[in-house]
Structures are given as structure tokens and as C-alpha cells.
Design an enzyme around this catalytic site. Structure first.
Site, PDB file in Angstrom:
ATOM      1  N   CYS A  71      30.636  42.536  27.541  1.00 26.14           N
ATOM      2  CA  CYS A  71      29.410  41.805  27.843  1.00 26.14           C
ATOM      3  C   CYS A  71      28.403  42.568  29.041  1.00 26.14           C
ATOM      4  O   CYS A  71      28.828  43.586  29.264  1.00 26.14           O
ATOM      5  CB  CYS A  71      29.316  40.330  28.216  1.00 26.14           C
ATOM      6  SG  CYS A  71      30.461  39.911  29.634  1.00 26.14           S
ATOM      7  N   THR A  73      28.445  42.335  32.148  1.00 24.63           N
ATOM      8  CA  THR A  73      29.175  42.461  33.545  1.00 24.63           C
ATOM      9  C   THR A  73      30.630  42.469  32.878  1.00 24.63           C
ATOM     10  O   THR A  73      31.697  42.693  33.911  1.00 24.63           O
ATOM     11  CB  THR A  73      29.174  41.233  34.386  1.00 24.63           C
ATOM     12  OG1 THR A  73      29.362  40.240  33.427  1.00 24.63           O
ATOM     13  CG2 THR A  73      27.816  41.114  34.901  1.00 24.63           C
ATOM     14  N   HIS A 104      51.430  44.594  35.171  1.00 23.72           N
ATOM     15  CA  HIS A 104      51.579  43.138  36.075  1.00 23.72           C
ATOM     16  C   HIS A 104      51.354  41.804  35.442  1.00 23.72           C
ATOM     17  O   HIS A 104      51.869  40.819  35.424  1.00 23.72           O
ATOM     18  CB  HIS A 104      50.889  43.283  37.359  1.00 23.72           C
ATOM     19  CG  HIS A 104      51.373  44.341  38.265  1.00 23.72           C
ATOM     20  ND1 HIS A 104      51.136  44.182  39.710  1.00 23.72           N
ATOM     21  CD2 HIS A 104      51.970  45.385  38.147  1.00 23.72           C
ATOM     22  CE1 HIS A 104      51.768  45.425  40.073  1.00 23.72           C
ATOM     23  NE2 HIS A 104      52.165  46.100  39.306  1.00 23.72           N
ATOM     24  N   HIS A 139      57.542  40.008  37.402  1.00 30.38           N
ATOM     25  CA  HIS A 139      56.186  39.722  37.093  1.00 30.38           C
ATOM     26  C   HIS A 139      56.245  38.500  35.874  1.00 30.38           C
ATOM     27  O   HIS A 139      55.351  37.700  35.626  1.00 30.38           O
ATOM     28  CB  HIS A 139      55.279  40.754  36.463  1.00 30.38           C
ATOM     29  CG  HIS A 139      55.217  41.790  37.459  1.00 30.38           C
ATOM     30  ND1 HIS A 139      54.275  41.439  38.655  1.00 30.38           N
ATOM     31  CD2 HIS A 139      55.452  43.011  37.785  1.00 30.38           C
ATOM     32  CE1 HIS A 139      54.228  42.377  39.536  1.00 30.38           C
ATOM     33  NE2 HIS A 139      54.784  43.474  39.024  1.00 30.38           N
TER      34      HIS A 139
END
Ligand code: RB5
Length: 149
Positions: A71, A73, A104, A139
């Protein structure tokens, strides 16, 4: 699955503010032999990013394959996509973001902002995101905790 090497497709969508960059990414990834499924829009008419986030998320959850959402941003797409359980959508503006999002966070959707990311960098972010692997280990438990929120 810790990487996307067995992915059959990459699902991509945008809104009007991400349309031009979507076209660039679709062309670049297809050029590299990737099966890119363009979930729209097919023109730059004004549209609403949650609609495309919803359809790309559905495909990613159903297939286990990665997604890309663009989009203006990258933020609206990531907020919308992250409403779905099992979706880990990361806005990336730097190569390190794209790598860490996979290694991660085991992110399954890359979000990019056309108004803040040059096309060449966007292609590089997609390449890194699609080729990096979740490293698991410490993680693993953290990502599992996200899923039970
Ligand atoms: C559209 O003008 C813009 O708000 C949208 O593309 C996105 O940036 C929202 O987060």
C-alpha cells in the site's frame, strides 16, 4: 516449514497506492521464474487495502505459501493482515528487516510501502524475504507465544 523453497506460488496484492510497485514486483519475480499469483487490483483506481489484505491472507493460510502486500506505507496492509491468526505480516524498508522478519519472526507476508520504498529496493526486499529461512531455536517459542495471544 522453515523456508519457502517448496512454495508453489507467491500471492501478491495491493491497493491503488501500491499498484505501480505491485506491477514492478510481479514482473521482476516472474522474470526470476517465480509463480506469482496476482490477487489484484488490476488497475490503479481507488480501492481499500483491507479488501486485498483479506484475500491474500486467505490464500497464504490455505496454502502455506508466502504473500506480499503493498500500500502507500505498508502499514495499513500489515495492520489488516495481522488481524488473522497464523498471519505474521512484516513491514520492511531495509534488507535487514526482510531477513530478520523471516529468520526471527517466521513472517509469512512481506508488506512494502510504495511511497517510502524505491522499486529496486523493493525487489531486493522480496528476494531476501522469499529466500531466507526461519532459524527456529529460541525464536520458535516466541513465535508460538504470538499465536496464543
Ligand atoms: C492510501 O491513500 C493509503 O492510506 C494506503 O495506501 C496505506 O498507506 C494505508 O496504510
Amino acid at each position: 516449514m522453515n523456508d519457502f523453497s517448496a512454495a508453489k506460488a507467491i500471492y501478491i496484492g495491493s491497493d491503488h497506492a501500491g499498484f505501480a510497485l505491485k506491477e514492478v514486483l510481479v514482473a521482476a519475480l516472474r522474470e526470476e521464474g517465480k509463480n506469482v499469483v496476482d490477487m489484484g487490483p488490476m488497475n490503479a483506481e481507488r480501492t481499500d487495502y483491507p479488501d486485498y489484505a483479506r484475500t491474500v491472507c486467505a490464500k497464504v493460510l490455505e496454502s502455506g505459501d508466502p504473500g506480499i502486500l503493498i500500500c502507500g506505507t505498508g502499514i495499513g496492509m500489515s495492520i489488516a493482515a495481522n488481524r488473522r491468526h497464523g498471519i505474521r505480516a512484516a513491514v520492511c524498508t531495509h534488507e535487514f528487516h526482510a531477513r530478520a522478519a523471516r529468520e526471527h519472526n517466521n513472517a509469512n507476508i512481506l508488506c512494502i510501502g510504495e511511497r517510502v520504498t524505491a522499486p529496486g529496493l523493493a525487489v531486493e526486499l522480496a528476494r531476501i524475504f522469499l529466500s531466507a529461512s526461519f532459524t527456529g531455536g529460541r525464536h520458535e517459542a516466541r513465535v508460538a507465544k504470538i499465536e496464543i495471544i
